[in-house]
Write an enzyme that holds these catalytic residues in place. Structure first.
Site, short mmCIF file in Angstrom:
data_model
loop_
_atom_site.label_atom_id
_atom_site.label_comp_id
_atom_site.label_asym_id
_atom_site.label_seq_id
_atom_site.Cartn_x
_atom_site.Cartn_y
_atom_site.Cartn_z
N ARG A 25 -29.72 -35.60 29.18
CA ARG A 25 -30.75 -36.02 28.22
C ARG A 25 -30.95 -37.54 28.23
NH1 ARG A 25 -30.50 -31.32 28.89
NH2 ARG A 25 -31.13 -29.69 27.41
N THR A 145 -10.40 -61.43 10.33
CA THR A 145 -10.45 -60.80 11.65
C THR A 145 -11.82 -60.96 12.28
OG1 THR A 145 -8.77 -59.17 11.00
CG2 THR A 145 -10.16 -58.63 12.89
N CYS A 200 -13.15 -51.09 1.15
CA CYS A 200 -13.80 -49.96 0.48
C CYS A 200 -12.98 -49.46 -0.70
CB CYS A 200 -14.01 -48.82 1.49
SG CYS A 200 -15.13 -49.24 2.84
#
Length: 265
Positions: A25, A145, A200
């Site tokens: 594809r 980082t 989070c």
């Protein structure tokens, strides 16, 4: 660093009949074709972080046939991760995330090479990992980082695709200091400011948001590998998932940037 066993190296990877079917594809797209798919199979992408962003990014890069993926993460899979970090499963609870991701990738596409780096890559180790890669994806949630990765990418002129997601808000952009006068991460987010993505665990995050941003990071990486379209250089995409609205902010290289301006020739 651990390696998935019995996987071919890039030089051994060839578009045989099985590969032609697996990637058909892509090959049917005029903008990719066999030549583009061969470029993908020869590429080495470094993914910093196997969490919410790194999960979909790594899965799409693996399914697309990127020849070598290096996944860096020192964290362990926790039950709270499974709400959004789709590369991990309940069976992987307590396992290192880089190793867990490598196992899932191997099950998805056993014909690519996966390096699992189970430490927090910093200093010389990070520099060496960046230098060995063709493209770096910043999928971490640590501001320090991010800047360390940026410095290494600028020093070795390796393109960097940066994503971020917190609450319902996502960000996406690409840096490539191989391009004259192109900005770096520090030009956009200086280390001296108070900007931070924040974990989070502190702010929460809408599960599909990280999938959208991580998948977009994979798309940017594949575009860079193939030489397709226009990368997000100097363009910061901002997604408000509450209203499903994208905005774009343009930015330029900071002529006084201590990271990239002095590296321009």
């Amino acid at each position: 660093m651990s390696f998935c066993p019995n996987l071919p190296t890039n030089s051994e990877e060839a578009l045989n009949d099985a590969a032609l079917l697996r990637y058909s594809r892509h090959i049917l797209l005029d903008e990719i074709g066999i030549e583009g798919q061969e470029k993908i199979s020869q590429a080495h992408v470094l993914v910093i972080g196997a969490g919410g962003l790194g999960s979909p990014a790594a899965l799409y890069l693996a399914s697309a046939g990127v020849g070598t993926l290096t996944i860096v993460d020192d964290d362990l899979v926790d039950l709270s991760n499974l709400q959004r970090q789709i590369i991990h499963t309940t069976a992987n609870l307590g396992q290192n995330k880089a190793q867990s991701a490598a196992q899932t990738i191997h099950a998805l596409n056993p014909h690519i090479k996966v390096n699992a780096v189970k430490t927090r890559a910093m200093g010389e180790e990070l520099v060496q990992l960046v230098a060995a890669a063709d493209i770096v994806l910043d999928c971490c949630d640590n501001f320090a980082t991010r800047h360390a990765v940026n410095r290494a990418c600028v020093a070795h002129k390796v393109p960097l695709v940066s994503g971020a997601a917190v609450r319902f808000d996502g960000q996406l952009t690409t840096f490539d200091t191989r391009v004259n006068n192109a900005p770096c991460y520090h030009c956009l987010f200086g280390e001296e400011g108070e900007a931070s993505d924040g974990p989070c665990a502190t702010f929460g995050v809408f599960a599909p948001l990280v999938g959208m941003i991580g998948a977009a990071q994979a798309a940017e990486a594949l575009k860079l590998i193939i030489g397709l379209g226009s990368p997000l250089l100097g363009r910061l995409q901002l997604l408000d998932a509450r209203n499903m609205q994208w905005r774009e902010m343009r930015y330029k290289q900071d002529p006084a940037c201590p990271v990239c301006s002095r590296n321009k020739t």
